[in-house]
Design a protein around this motif. Structure first.
Motif, PDB file in Angstrom:
ATOM      1  N   ALA A  78      42.702  -6.600 -12.011  1.00  0.00           N
ATOM      2  CA  ALA A  78      43.362  -7.887 -12.243  1.00  0.00           C
ATOM      3  C   ALA A  78      44.779  -7.892 -11.695  1.00  0.00           C
ATOM      4  CB  ALA A  78      43.379  -8.207 -13.736  1.00  0.00           C
ATOM      5  N   ASP A  81      45.619  -9.305  -8.041  1.00  0.00           N
ATOM      6  CA  ASP A  81      45.607 -10.719  -7.665  1.00  0.00           C
ATOM      7  C   ASP A  81      46.917 -11.119  -6.989  1.00  0.00           C
ATOM      8  OD1 ASP A  81      43.116 -11.176  -8.591  1.00  0.00           O
ATOM      9  OD2 ASP A  81      43.677 -12.520 -10.216  1.00  0.00           O
ATOM     10  N   VAL A 101      38.838 -15.301  -8.607  1.00  0.00           N
ATOM     11  CA  VAL A 101      37.848 -14.681  -9.485  1.00  0.00           C
ATOM     12  C   VAL A 101      36.592 -14.335  -8.697  1.00  0.00           C
ATOM     13  CG1 VAL A 101      36.341 -15.070 -11.480  1.00  0.00           C
ATOM     14  CG2 VAL A 101      38.724 -15.842 -11.550  1.00  0.00           C
ATOM     15  N   GLU A 104      37.192 -11.383  -6.343  1.00  0.00           N
ATOM     16  CA  GLU A 104      37.343 -10.139  -7.100  1.00  0.00           C
ATOM     17  C   GLU A 104      35.984  -9.556  -7.465  1.00  0.00           C
ATOM     18  OE1 GLU A 104      38.418  -9.807 -11.569  1.00  0.00           O
ATOM     19  OE2 GLU A 104      40.315  -9.597 -10.487  1.00  0.00           O
ATOM     20  N   ARG A 125      45.975  -8.301 -16.639  1.00  0.00           N
ATOM     21  CA  ARG A 125      45.267  -9.505 -17.050  1.00  0.00           C
ATOM     22  C   ARG A 125      46.217 -10.563 -17.605  1.00  0.00           C
ATOM     23  NH1 ARG A 125      41.244  -8.721 -21.122  1.00  0.00           N
ATOM     24  NH2 ARG A 125      40.130 -10.526 -20.304  1.00  0.00           N
ATOM     25  N   GLN A 132      47.793 -18.075 -13.434  1.00  0.00           N
ATOM     26  CA  GLN A 132      46.813 -19.158 -13.463  1.00  0.00           C
ATOM     27  C   GLN A 132      47.361 -20.369 -14.203  1.00  0.00           C
ATOM     28  OE1 GLN A 132      43.603 -16.954 -15.251  1.00  0.00           O
ATOM     29  NE2 GLN A 132      42.596 -16.546 -13.303  1.00  0.00           N
ATOM     30  N   SER A 154      36.759 -20.052 -13.993  1.00  0.00           N
ATOM     31  CA  SER A 154      36.442 -18.622 -13.947  1.00  0.00           C
ATOM     32  C   SER A 154      34.958 -18.376 -14.207  1.00  0.00           C
ATOM     33  CB  SER A 154      37.286 -17.857 -14.972  1.00  0.00           C
ATOM     34  OG  SER A 154      38.664 -17.992 -14.698  1.00  0.00           O
ATOM     35  N   THR A 158      32.171 -16.828 -11.722  1.00  0.00           N
ATOM     36  CA  THR A 158      31.433 -15.629 -12.130  1.00  0.00           C
ATOM     37  C   THR A 158      29.929 -15.823 -11.955  1.00  0.00           C
ATOM     38  OG1 THR A 158      33.149 -15.015 -13.722  1.00  0.00           O
ATOM     39  CG2 THR A 158      30.965 -14.078 -14.061  1.00  0.00           C
TER      40      THR A 158
END
Length: 237
Positions: A78, A81, A101, A104, A125, A132, A154, A158
């Protein structure tokens, strides 16, 4: 928690046991590299120690368990980023949240095997969440809506990344063309177009376009655009 925030907390006195010969950062980096190369299932105290040329028991002077190491690995990823430029239009800033996201997960597929539900928040994170939030601050959303927007973007990214990775994995075993060659005749027999008229029509159209069962990249672009349309409509209202 102390391991996660080790760079922000005062140094802890050295404990008893073997003298540490590498940094904890190096241990985490080795674990991430191992998971990227061989998969999360291959990550263990023993295998990470071997990557560093250490004895397995010595690694316990750095981390108490694989679970603790996993939390550090997730936080390290994280932390990589990139900042979202503040001068971008609001739509582009929100898109960047989902795209980061998505990218990643494609770069580190093992993250999909780690439950995100109760991971301890570390600096990586937390700083990502701060970035964000900063990307959508001031566009007209309430604090609760800002958190919802990040969650929805997110989770959409995902889900799509999971499908994209499945496509890569399966086509490595058998190409889509070969799969249809093997299974197509049987499917045509058991699913006649007069019984499944809509499925046959739409399936033929998308199959011709995609040359595959689905189009994860196109679905990501389409779905993200529709999500952003809806979010921006809420702001406008």
């Amino acid at each position: 928690m102390n391991l996660l925030w080790r760079h922000e907390l005062p140094p802890r006195p050295a404990g008893r046991g073997p003298k540490q010969t590498v940094s904890l950062d190096a241990v985490v980096a080795a674990a991430v590299a191992l998971a990227d190369r061989d998969g999360y299932a291959k990550v263990s105290i023993r295998t990470v120690a071997a990557e560093l040329g250490l004895r397995p028991m010595s690694l316990y002077t750095y981390v108490p368990s694989k679970d603790a190491l996993t939390v550090l690995m997730v936080d390290q990823v994280a932390a990589e980023d990139a900042p979202i430029p503040a001068d971008l239009p609001a739509r582009a800033r929100m898109a960047a949240i989902a795209c980061q996201v998505h990218a990643e997960l494609l770069a580190h597929p093992w993250l999909l095997e780690v439950s995100p539900w109760r991971l301890v928040l570390g600096p990586g994170r937390m700083r990502r969440y701060e970035r964000q939030l900063g990307a959508i601050e001031g566009i007209g959303l309430s604090d609760l809506s800002m958190d919802r927007v990040i969650a929805v973007l997110s989770e959409f990214a995902t889900g799509n990344a999971r499908m994209a990775l499945a496509a890569v994995r399966d086509t490595q075993r058998m190409s889509d063309a070969r799969w249809w060659e093997v299974h197509g005749p049987v499917l045509a027999e058991v699913m006649p177009s007069n019984v499944f008229p809509l499925s046959s029509r739409v399936g033929a159209a998308v199959g011709e376009l995609y040359q595959a069962p689905a189009d994860p990249d196109g679905a990501f672009e389409y779905g993200l655009a529709r999500l952003l349309d809806g979010i921006l409509r809420e702001v406008a209202d």
